[in-house]
Design an enzyme around this catalytic site. Structure first.
Site, PDB file in Angstrom:
ATOM      1  N   LYS A  64       0.817  -1.206   0.000  1.00  0.00           N
ATOM      2  CA  LYS A  64       0.000   0.000   0.000  1.00  0.00           C
ATOM      3  C   LYS A  64       0.859   1.268   0.000  1.00  0.00           C
ATOM      4  CE  LYS A  64      -3.512   2.518   2.640  1.00  0.00           C
ATOM      5  NZ  LYS A  64      -4.386   2.524   3.837  1.00  0.00           N
ATOM      6  N   SER A 121      -8.986   3.543   2.508  1.00  0.00           N
ATOM      7  CA  SER A 121      -7.976   4.098   1.633  1.00  0.00           C
ATOM      8  C   SER A 121      -7.045   3.058   1.002  1.00  0.00           C
ATOM      9  CB  SER A 121      -7.112   5.087   2.433  1.00  0.00           C
ATOM     10  OG  SER A 121      -6.475   4.407   3.517  1.00  0.00           O
ATOM     11  N   SER A 145     -10.197   1.251   6.581  1.00  0.00           N
ATOM     12  CA  SER A 145      -9.499   1.387   5.310  1.00  0.00           C
ATOM     13  C   SER A 145      -9.028   0.081   4.690  1.00  0.00           C
ATOM     14  CB  SER A 145      -8.291   2.320   5.469  1.00  0.00           C
ATOM     15  OG  SER A 145      -8.721   3.632   5.737  1.00  0.00           O
TER      16      SER A 145
END
Length: 393
Positions: A64, A121, A145
């Site tokens: 990520k 996210s 997220s």
């Protein structure tokens, strides 16, 4: 690959080819490290040939964000033989809401419905896993997220107990996690980070700052062995709204049906505990603590009081049951223009405040063809229990 039937170089090359084909539409990666990944894979092949045991030899993964390879989880996966192929997308700068991603070629789309967001996210990680570009991708979860994009992309998403893995989040609200296509792959992630020694009861910020999450709140995470000693049926309470959320009927119905299917197998037993699954709305507390130290001191005091009250309610509830089950989100994936005044985090961010481990698993599809997630929450430190239930054993 460990048996010599496949080469890591070939597996990683196939992953890179899939990424090249999908990225113009999917936009799940902000960077793709093709040459570096192939060199890395060649090194894995050499180590395997030399007799080095690598439990995840040659498995391509996404990490990520541009700095994702620096996290403790990513380092543990690489030590186990995984090959990072690129950095997955996260929201762009100045985003007023965190449920989308911005890849190198544009806005990240949901693999099931390109007109919908993949969530965020950890947007690119979920989209890449759902589209079959990589079997595993790292994430972080500060309010949902990992779990929200897992639900909306139809994959598995695990948020670990806050404080068990190192985190750069100074508020202590964010915890490391993983996106995977199968519960067994999420379990492989957990074994790797555990065996690497990354798990501990008092881990906090890795590069300075205060320890946050469960550890800072004085909650000693229970040992993984405590969870492994439990045997089915695991007692569970179902709640469509945790007492405050405005949950839409369709995701609630689909997630409830998934919970009932788990009960039909004898894996879980749904019960009505004396302590109800009813919390105070965590939104104001989460927002106040996230903005600290710039938040008004009175708002911070109110946040700590609300957090303590919810902690008391959850402690009473987990004294009676092993699991809390909810829909992962109160709503379906929204379009790329944003969620309006809806908080998709309504059912997830309470457990960033409390620090409990939580997991989203696929529950089915709604009438628009969008995936829906079933949200599993366990006691502190009981990731292994979540993984057992997710795997159906």
């Amino acid at each position: 690959m460990r048996a010599g039937e496949l080469r890591a170089v070939d597996v990683v090359a196939a992953s890179l080819a899939r990424i090249e084909r999908a990225e113009p539409v999917l936009c799940a990666f902000v960077e793709v490290w093709a040459e570096k990944a192939l060199r890395w894979a060649a090194g894995v092949d050499e180590r395997v040939a030399a007799g080095v045991r690598l439990p995840l030899a040659g498995v391509p993964i996404g990490v990520k964000g541009r700095n994702g390879s620096r996290t403790a989880s990513a380092r543990a996966l690489v030590a186990a033989g995984c090959v990072p192929v690129g950095a997955t997308s996260v929201p762009g700068p100045g985003a007023p809401w965190q449920t989308w991603g911005l890849g190198a070629d544009g806005r990240t789309v949901n693999p099931w419905r390109p007109d919908r967001t993949p969530g965020g996210s950890s947007a690119g990680s979920a989209a890449a896993v759902a589209a079959g570009l990589v079997p595993l991708a790292t994430g972080t979860d500060g309010a949902g997220s990992v779990r929200i994009p897992a639900a909306w992309c139809g994959v598995v998403g695990l948020k670990t107990t806050n404080g068990r893995l190192p985190s750069a989040d100074r508020t202590g609200l964010a915890a490391a996690g993983v996106l995977a296509r199968h519960a067994s792959d999420a379990a492989a992630y957990w074994r790797c980070v555990s065996e690497a020694g990354a798990v501990g009861g008092h881990h906090g910020v890795v590069e300075g700052g205060e320890v946050g999450g469960a550890a800072s709140a004085g909650k000693e995470p229970e040992s993984a062995s405590a969870a492994s000693q439990l045997s089915p049926p695991f007692t569970a309470v179902w709640s469509p709204d945790l007492g405050f959320a405005d949950t839409d009927p369709e995701p609630a119905s689909i997630a409830h049906a998934a919970a009932l299917r788990r009960a039909d197998t004898g894996l879980v037993r749904l019960v009505r505990p004396d302590a109800p699954a009813r919390l105070e709305d965590p939104g104001p507390a989460w927002l106040a603590l996230r903005a600290a130290p710039d938040t008004d001191p009175a708002a911070v005091r109110d946040a700590h009081e609300l957090r303590a009250e919810n902690d008391r309610r959850l402690a009473a509830l987990f004294a009676e049951v092993d699991l809390v089950l909810t829909p992962t989100t109160p709503n379906a994936p929204h379009g790329h223009d944003g969620p309006g005044d809806r908080y998709s985090t309504a059912l997830t961010w309470a457990f960033n405040l409390s620090g409990h481990p939580a997991m989203s698993i696929p529950a089915g599809f709604d009438s628009d063809g969008c995936p829906v997630g079933l949200h599993l929450v366990a006691r502190h430190g009981e990731e292994s229990l979540l993984l057992r239930v997710a795997a159906g054993r």
